[in-house]
Design an enzyme around this catalytic site. Structure first.
Site, PDB file in Angstrom:
ATOM      1  N   ILE A 272       1.270   4.809   1.761  1.00 23.58           N
ATOM      2  CA  ILE A 272       0.865   5.481   2.986  1.00 23.58           C
ATOM      3  C   ILE A 272       1.117   6.975   2.777  1.00 23.58           C
ATOM      4  O   ILE A 272       2.260   7.371   2.532  1.00 23.58           O
ATOM      5  CB  ILE A 272       1.703   5.013   4.195  1.00 23.58           C
ATOM      6  CG1 ILE A 272       1.822   3.497   4.227  1.00 23.58           C
ATOM      7  CG2 ILE A 272       1.161   5.588   5.493  1.00 23.58           C
ATOM      8  CD1 ILE A 272       0.657   2.788   4.804  1.00 23.58           C
TER       9      ILE A 272
ATOM     10  N   ASP B 282       2.172 -10.428  10.382  1.00 20.13           N
ATOM     11  CA  ASP B 282       3.448  -9.838   9.964  1.00 20.13           C
ATOM     12  C   ASP B 282       4.084  -9.016  11.091  1.00 20.13           C
ATOM     13  O   ASP B 282       4.447  -7.861  10.892  1.00 20.13           O
ATOM     14  CB  ASP B 282       3.225  -8.959   8.722  1.00 20.13           C
ATOM     15  CG  ASP B 282       4.529  -8.588   8.021  1.00 20.13           C
ATOM     16  OD1 ASP B 282       5.544  -9.271   8.250  1.00 20.13           O
ATOM     17  OD2 ASP B 282       4.533  -7.612   7.252  1.00 20.13           O
TER      18      ASP B 282
ATOM     19  N   ALA C 235       0.825  -1.203   0.000  1.00 20.03           N
ATOM     20  CA  ALA C 235       0.000   0.000   0.000  1.00 20.03           C
ATOM     21  C   ALA C 235       0.860   1.253   0.000  1.00 20.03           C
ATOM     22  O   ALA C 235       2.022   1.217   0.372  1.00 20.03           O
ATOM     23  CB  ALA C 235      -0.901   0.000   1.236  1.00 20.03           C
TER      24      ALA C 235
END
Lengths: 231, 349
Positions: A27, A135, A25
């Site tokens: 950010i 994760d 992604a």
């Protein structure tokens, strides 16, 4: 009533400063209704089939939002959720400022031990909420105000299985072994101490399973049965 | 090939971890690769049979070594060290290579260099791409691992939690009745079958942290097939999902380490679709990407010789009496004192 501050839709996010381009992604930093906020926009991976990419973006966005909400409710130190737009792949949340746990360990070594224990404690609280992180590396904890904030729930899932919980511990160990190799043993034992403090007796079984997973990685029998060979 | 020059170092490498008995000879001077001889055992049906492989290796080892020396135009006396893959791999097969290497070392008084087969795959990639410090995705029949060099060793950042990528493709192909033969004209049975296929729902995508899992994919794919889905669609989707997941974990490793180079190595590295995906992923991160040279992707003796040369020049040797095989020798158990040195660089020291 205070008028709502405007927010930028996903299409306009390019205008916001890019904080990080992660594996999954973008950010970006911005404001949401007057609050400093992080805009996490999942990108459709160009190397994936569009249907697979679409499926993963929706699924991961929706699940991440649900998971963060559950984590916060259980007392996990996680960023506050501000808004979710699954079809856009966008989550807006509180901006947590501070260095990564990885950087603090790099700088201070075992002096950061208390923070590592705190990190394990937070994972324990998360597991108690019925969530696994998926994760939990030292790059996914931010150090703030003497404590840690567990971020990036992109791979988190609702699960209470011993196996999934053990994988979380295994992943943390893997992360310190690869990134902080000389301190790996100490860091892992501090982490598990904090973890046990949060989950109590039941955690012992999880730790045992994590050990088993580690060995499984080394001794997978099926690996020897292929025409490609071990090569 | 030119005769051996003064100060030139020649290493003979032996590979015998799985289906290929390989002998390679490399030099510190161009042309670096002087000989590449392979004898490959292929199954008539099913997978690898370790005993049969070992017997096949024993029959062909002698002639393979002689042929390599002939190809390089040197005699055994010109060789400076013998390198051998001591693991990981299948015991009976490994034993043949180790026995030949120990014998050559003892009879001709040549230093013996132990080589880890997985390290050799990564070194083959570094050598043939010129990428000095890459994140490497190593995919083969028995291995699916994302590694990169950190603090003296290749560290495992991610790997399969169950079966390997090559094993997934082989097992599916076998169960679906489209193999053996598994690879024809460089294309795997699953690749051939996926031509003209489309994406179907129902195959799970499993990435945990930087690890992947394939056994669920295998089960789901076989279930779809039995449920009446078109074989080519299942092959297409199986490949799409499996390849995307290994590329994603490589991407995570790149993001995590901040490295600027990526490579692909191992027996599945020749796959066109996987290469396309790796290239797209790397571009996304502004990283350079090159796969291992296709000649060095499958198991071979050259990669053992290359790694042996680097190790030998940096003082890594082993007493023949101590040169035991190690079936489960992990890549992250090996010190790499030569990093990022490559054959072709000025000699160390």
């Amino acid at each position: 009533m205070v008028p709502l501050a405007p927010w930028r839709p996903a299409a306009g996010l390019e205008g916001l400063p890019l904080l990080k381009r992660g594996a999954e992604a973008e950010i970006r930093l911005g404001e949401f209704m007057g609050l400093p906020a992080v805009f996490k926009l999942r990108v459709r991976k160009p190397y994936m089939h569009p249907r697979l990419a679409e499926r993963l973006v929706r699924l991961r966005t929706r699940r991440e939002a649900r998971v963060i909400a559950a984590a916060r409710a259980a007392g996990v130190s996680a960023p506050a959720l501000l808004a979710v737009f699954p079809s856009m792949g966008l989550i807006v949340m509180e901006h947590v400022e501070g260095p990564l746990l990885k950087e603090v360990i790099d700088r201070r070594g075992l002096e950061a031990g208390g923070l590592v224990e705190e990190a394990g404690y937070n994972l324990g609280l998360l597991h108690r909420a019925g969530v696994v992180h998926g994760d939990p590396t030292t790059s996914n904890y931010i150090v703030r105000g003497g404590g840690v904030v567990l971020i990036d729930y992109g791979l988190a899932e609702f699960s209470s299985s011993v196996e999934d919980r053990a994988v979380d511990l295994h992943l943390f160990r893997r992360a310190v072994e690869s990134t902080h190799a000389p301190l790996a043993g100490e860091l892992y034992s501090l982490y598990t101490r904090g973890y046990l403090r949060a989950v109590g007796e039941g955690g012992v079984e999880v730790l045992r399973r994590a050990e088993e997973i580690r060995l499984r990685g080394r001794y997978v029998r099926e690996r020897r049965r292929s025409v490609w060979g071990v090569g | 090939m030119p005769p051996k020059g003064a100060g030139e170092v020649l290493v003979l490498g032996i590979e015998s971890t799985a289906h290929t008995f390989g002998v390679g000879i490399v030099s510190t001077r161009p042309p670096i690769v002087r000989a590449d001889v392979r004898r490959r055992w292929t199954p008539r049906e099913g997978g690898i049979l370790p005993r049969e492989v070992a017997e096949f290796f024993s029959l062909h080892a002698g002639e393979a070594v002689a042929e390599a020396l002939g190809e390089a135009g040197v005699s055994i006396g010109d060789i400076d060290a013998v390198a051998v893959a001591l693991g990981p791999g299948m015991g009976p097969a490994l034993r043949v290579g180790a026995t030949v290497a120990r014998a050559l070392s003892a009879k001709y008084g040549k230093p013996l260099v132990p080589v880890n087969h997985a390290v050799a795959h990564v070194e083959a990639a570094r050598f043939s791409t010129g990428l000095r410090d890459p994140v490497a995705l190593y995919v083969a029949g028995g291995n699916t691992t994302v590694v990169s060099f950190v603090a003296g060793r290749y560290r495992t950042f991610g790997e399969t939690l169950d079966i390997a990528l090559g094993n997934l493709l082989d097992t599916f192909a076998r169960e679906a009745g489209i193999a053996p033969p598994y690879v024809v004209g460089g294309l795997h049975a699953v690749d051939r079958c996926a031509e003209g296929g489309g994406f179907v729902e129902g195959i799970p995508y499993v990435v945990k942290g930087q690890d992947v899992s394939f056994s669920g994919i295998l089960t789901a794919a076989l279930r779809l097939l039995r449920g009446g889905a078109r074989l080519r669609d299942v092959c297409y989707t199986l490949r799409e999902v499996a390849f995307s997941s290994v590329v994603e974990v490589t991407e995570r490793c790149l993001a995590h380490t901040g490295k600027r180079q990526a490579t692909l190595t191992g027996g599945v590295a020749a796959n066109r679709l996987l290469n396309e995906k790796m290239g797209l992923m790397a571009r996304l991160h502004g990283a350079a990407y090159k796969p291992v040279d296709v000649m060095l992707s499958g198991d071979n003796g050259v990669m053992i010789a290359l790694t042996g040369l680097a190790a030998y020049l940096h003082g890594v040797t082993i007493d023949p009496g101590e040169a035991y095989i190690r079936q489960r020798w992990r890549i992250d158990e090996v010190d790499i004192p030569w990093y990022p040195w490559l054959p072709g660089d000025p000699p160390p020291g």
